[in-house]
Write an enzyme that holds these catalytic residues in place. Sequence first.
Site, PDB file in Angstrom:
ATOM      1  N   CYS A   2      -5.511  14.254   1.145  1.00 55.58           N
ATOM      2  CA  CYS A   2      -6.167  15.037   0.040  1.00 55.58           C
ATOM      3  C   CYS A   2      -5.143  16.191  -0.326  1.00 55.58           C
ATOM      4  CB  CYS A   2      -7.357  15.459   0.142  1.00 55.58           C
ATOM      5  SG  CYS A   2      -8.553  14.111   0.959  1.00 55.58           S
ATOM      6  N   ARG A  27       1.433  12.614  -2.096  1.00 53.53           N
ATOM      7  CA  ARG A  27       0.701  12.941  -1.013  1.00 53.53           C
ATOM      8  C   ARG A  27      -0.200  11.375  -0.920  1.00 53.53           C
ATOM      9  NH1 ARG A  27      -0.207  18.321   0.988  1.00 53.53           N
ATOM     10  NH2 ARG A  27      -2.163  18.052   1.578  1.00 53.53           N
ATOM     11  N   TRP A  76      -8.088  11.244  -0.791  1.00 53.26           N
ATOM     12  CA  TRP A  76      -7.608  10.163  -0.262  1.00 53.26           C
ATOM     13  C   TRP A  76      -9.061   9.759   0.764  1.00 53.26           C
ATOM     14  CZ3 TRP A  76      -4.566   6.046   0.761  1.00 53.26           C
ATOM     15  CH2 TRP A  76      -4.572   5.495   1.899  1.00 53.26           C
ATOM     16  N   ASN A 102     -10.095  19.512   2.094  1.00 57.85           N
ATOM     17  CA  ASN A 102      -9.198  18.436   2.779  1.00 57.85           C
ATOM     18  C   ASN A 102      -9.584  18.627   4.322  1.00 57.85           C
ATOM     19  OD1 ASN A 102      -7.995  18.168   0.519  1.00 57.85           O
ATOM     20  ND2 ASN A 102      -6.038  19.314   1.183  1.00 57.85           N
ATOM     21  N   GLY A 103      -9.590  17.406   4.981  1.00 56.28           N
ATOM     22  CA  GLY A 103      -9.948  17.357   6.525  1.00 56.28           C
ATOM     23  C   GLY A 103     -11.069  16.705   6.799  1.00 56.28           C
ATOM     24  N   GLU A 484       7.981  -3.410  18.814  1.00 53.59           N
ATOM     25  CA  GLU A 484       7.738  -2.469  17.594  1.00 53.59           C
ATOM     26  C   GLU A 484       9.114  -1.740  17.236  1.00 53.59           C
ATOM     27  OE1 GLU A 484       6.081  -2.179  15.246  1.00 53.59           O
ATOM     28  OE2 GLU A 484       6.178  -0.096  14.471  1.00 53.59           O
ATOM     29  N   LYS A 488      11.141  -2.088  13.729  1.00 54.44           N
ATOM     30  CA  LYS A 488      11.388  -0.673  13.254  1.00 54.44           C
ATOM     31  C   LYS A 488      12.799  -0.783  12.621  1.00 54.44           C
ATOM     32  CE  LYS A 488       8.676   0.307  11.968  1.00 54.44           C
ATOM     33  NZ  LYS A 488       6.963  -0.090  11.795  1.00 54.44           N
ATOM     34  N   GLU A 491      13.792  -3.663   9.972  1.00 55.77           N
ATOM     35  CA  GLU A 491      13.267  -3.688   8.849  1.00 55.77           C
ATOM     36  C   GLU A 491      14.052  -2.639   7.930  1.00 55.77           C
ATOM     37  OE1 GLU A 491       9.228  -3.019   8.348  1.00 55.77           O
ATOM     38  OE2 GLU A 491       9.253  -1.627  10.019  1.00 55.77           O
ATOM     39  N   HIS A 507      16.510 -16.471  31.164  1.00 52.82           N
ATOM     40  CA  HIS A 507      16.354 -17.977  30.632  1.00 52.82           C
ATOM     41  C   HIS A 507      16.959 -18.406  29.434  1.00 52.82           C
ATOM     42  CE1 HIS A 507      13.428 -18.449  34.015  1.00 52.82           C
ATOM     43  NE2 HIS A 507      12.955 -17.390  33.687  1.00 52.82           N
ATOM     44  N   LYS A 607       4.576  -2.982   0.935  1.00 53.43           N
ATOM     45  CA  LYS A 607       3.783  -2.191   1.467  1.00 53.43           C
ATOM     46  C   LYS A 607       2.616  -3.041   1.953  1.00 53.43           C
ATOM     47  CE  LYS A 607       2.492   1.611   3.915  1.00 53.43           C
ATOM     48  NZ  LYS A 607       3.254   1.657   5.300  1.00 53.43           N
TER      49      LYS A 607
HETATM   50  C1  F6R Z   1       6.259  -2.828   9.530  1.00 53.34           C
HETATM   51  C2  F6R Z   1       4.873  -2.869   8.641  1.00 53.34           C
HETATM   52  C3  F6R Z   1       4.253  -4.253   8.442  1.00 53.34           C
HETATM   53  C4  F6R Z   1       2.996  -4.268   8.730  1.00 53.34           C
HETATM   54  C5  F6R Z   1       2.264  -5.674   8.487  1.00 53.34           C
HETATM   55  C6  F6R Z   1       0.723  -5.564   8.214  1.00 53.34           C
HETATM   56  O1  F6R Z   1       6.584  -1.331   9.535  1.00 53.34           O
HETATM   57  O2  F6R Z   1       4.509  -1.938   8.229  1.00 53.34           O
HETATM   58  O3  F6R Z   1       4.947  -5.345   9.634  1.00 53.34           O
HETATM   59  O4  F6R Z   1       2.557  -3.740   9.845  1.00 53.34           O
HETATM   60  O5  F6R Z   1       2.530  -6.031   7.332  1.00 53.34           O
HETATM   61  O6  F6R Z   1       0.347  -4.763   7.545  1.00 53.34           O
HETATM   62  P1  F6R Z   1      -1.190  -4.109   7.711  1.00 53.34           P
HETATM   63  O7  F6R Z   1      -1.363  -3.293   8.818  1.00 53.34           O
HETATM   64  O8  F6R Z   1      -1.346  -3.213   6.364  1.00 53.34           O
HETATM   65  O9  F6R Z   1      -2.169  -5.279   7.772  1.00 53.34           O
END
Ligand code: F6R
Length: 612
Positions: A2, A27, A76, A102-103, A484, A488, A491, A507, A607
């Site tokens: 927010c 934000r 938000w 906010n909070g 993970e 990271k 990607e 293996h 996203k």
């Molecule tokens: C990696 C990433 C993606 C999401 C995946 C699931 O950095 O962001 O692998 O984790 O697309 O997305 P959500 O969590 O929105 O279902």
Amino acid sequence: MCGIVGYAGTEQAAPILLEGLEKLEYRGYDSAGIAVLSPERGLQVEKAKGRLKVLRDLTKGGGTVEGVLGIGHTRWATHGEPSDVNSHPQLSAGRRIAVVHNGIIENYVEIKEFLSSQGVRFRSETDTEVVAQLLEYYYNECGDAMQAVYRMLDRIEGAYALGILFRDLPGAFIAARKDAPLLLGYGKGYSFIASDVTAIVKHTRDVAYMEDGEVALVTAESIQVFNAMGQPVEKKHSWVDWDVSAAEKGGYAHFMFKEIMEQPEAVRKTVSPRLRNGRVCFDELGLTEEEIRAFSRLFIVACGSSYHVGMVGKYNLERLLRRPVDVMLASEFRYADPLVDEHTLVIVISQSGETLDSMAALRQAKALGARVLAIVNVVGSSIAREADWVLYTWAGPEIAVATTKAYSTQLVLLDMLGLRFAEALGSIPEEEYARIVAELQALPAKLQAVLENTEQIKYLASRYFNHNSIFFIGRNLDYALGLEGSLKLKEISYIHCEAYASGELKHGTISLIEKGTLVVALCCYAPLFDKSVSNIVEVKARGADIVALTTESLAGELGKTAENILSIPDTHVILQPSLGVLPLQIFAYYVALQRGCDIDKPRNLAKSVTVE
Ligand code: F6R
């Protein structure tokens, strides 16, 4: 997250507020609103779900709202879905007080119950409305705005930056802060408050930062600040020399880095409202002990990084519950004819709450009779709405495509769920429970410590950024963490990376290790430390370069085998991935930076993945 802006001056407030809110758009938000006070027209509030343009159109660029004093907000959603009625400003029932916030007010349920018992009627689902209503309750008793504010602050718990307009207090508004940023802006004949400087830097660069417990009385000519006891405070002014465009990312070059740095705060917001007297409390969940005990099996379903949270969750939940926990990619689950029934709890994890595969898996699970609990960041999203129960991560908006703070908050929430279930099942000794709770409380500070020590990671990134192929190895929780770390890196840097369970190397994969191959060896999990060290020796013997991650207490021992050692503070074993993921995110970030990649928007990725 927010955004707040407030203005007291001689010009029309509404256009200035709208312009300030526009600067806070970066934000992330899902609704916006303003409240303006004028002697002729009293307290006017306009607010709307959606982009700021909706509010602009509604108010004809602010022209329909008259007055030289006002507060504005971009919201938000945390408590209650995005909607007109849940937007801020929130009004008291008598429409005499408007509040932007906010909070999170942690004890809002209890206060709402109290006020309801006094006949106060609530309109929204927000915790913020409780502040407005409580203020009016006290104002009715004492008839003094400042006194009502202090009494309200005494009663609420949680984090807040507040802007408050009283209809009966012409020419002034009140601001207060605890654990959420709020600054004061000084001009000639005008004053501002703002949650960050971007909103006001066009008008003034002369600012002061409010401290926890402080309350400010803001007028066009002056800003008087008082401490928690009501004593006047002399504020130290700062001069803002930021470049405005950088300010829109909070001073960071990329949203991803900003969001990495927000993790201590995000985790604190996820954890602390749900810890009371040393116990994990999910007021919002409404799952009874009997219902928890009736589940014979848990199934975690998710995609991408959220799936990796599930991988950590499988190890942690099975450890805590001594019950079978399966984890499956949502895209596989939906076509796998999974063995779930009415005795199964399916946990769907999703930042966006809109991922199509996860949504389809949720529906499939329900069709098979399972109950579904969702762990979601975006309030009111499809997955949140369709699940039987939902736990929100309260991480704030995540703008970079690569997830960081959502991953971290999902992880701690799943651990907390494990604690809650373990308590119901009686599967955890009391001392162990208390140890984990203590470490959860200490986690934000430990995360912060990791973030304050990134020089070596940056150096390692500059040394290895031009590699074509990188392997992450680890065992148990370290393996889950490696998944993970590897995602990271691949990607955002486009380097080919793979994560392997160290014991699997022999293996097949070990044939890919040659002189100079980088292996990121994760060695935080103490029970298998010796075995992990043996795996490092194996890959080193084939010429691999090692970057190793371990805990502070194991770092000395690991130093006998590996050269480049990164360490994280010691914590309870189940929380190690929460700390361990930070160096991996930062490594990925700096590698991508060195390679000149488009970090916030990596190629081919979206996203929110709403296609199959
Ligand atoms: C990696 C990433 C993606 C999401 C995946 C699931 O950095 O962001 O692998 O984790 O697309 O997305 P959500 O969590 O929105 O279902």
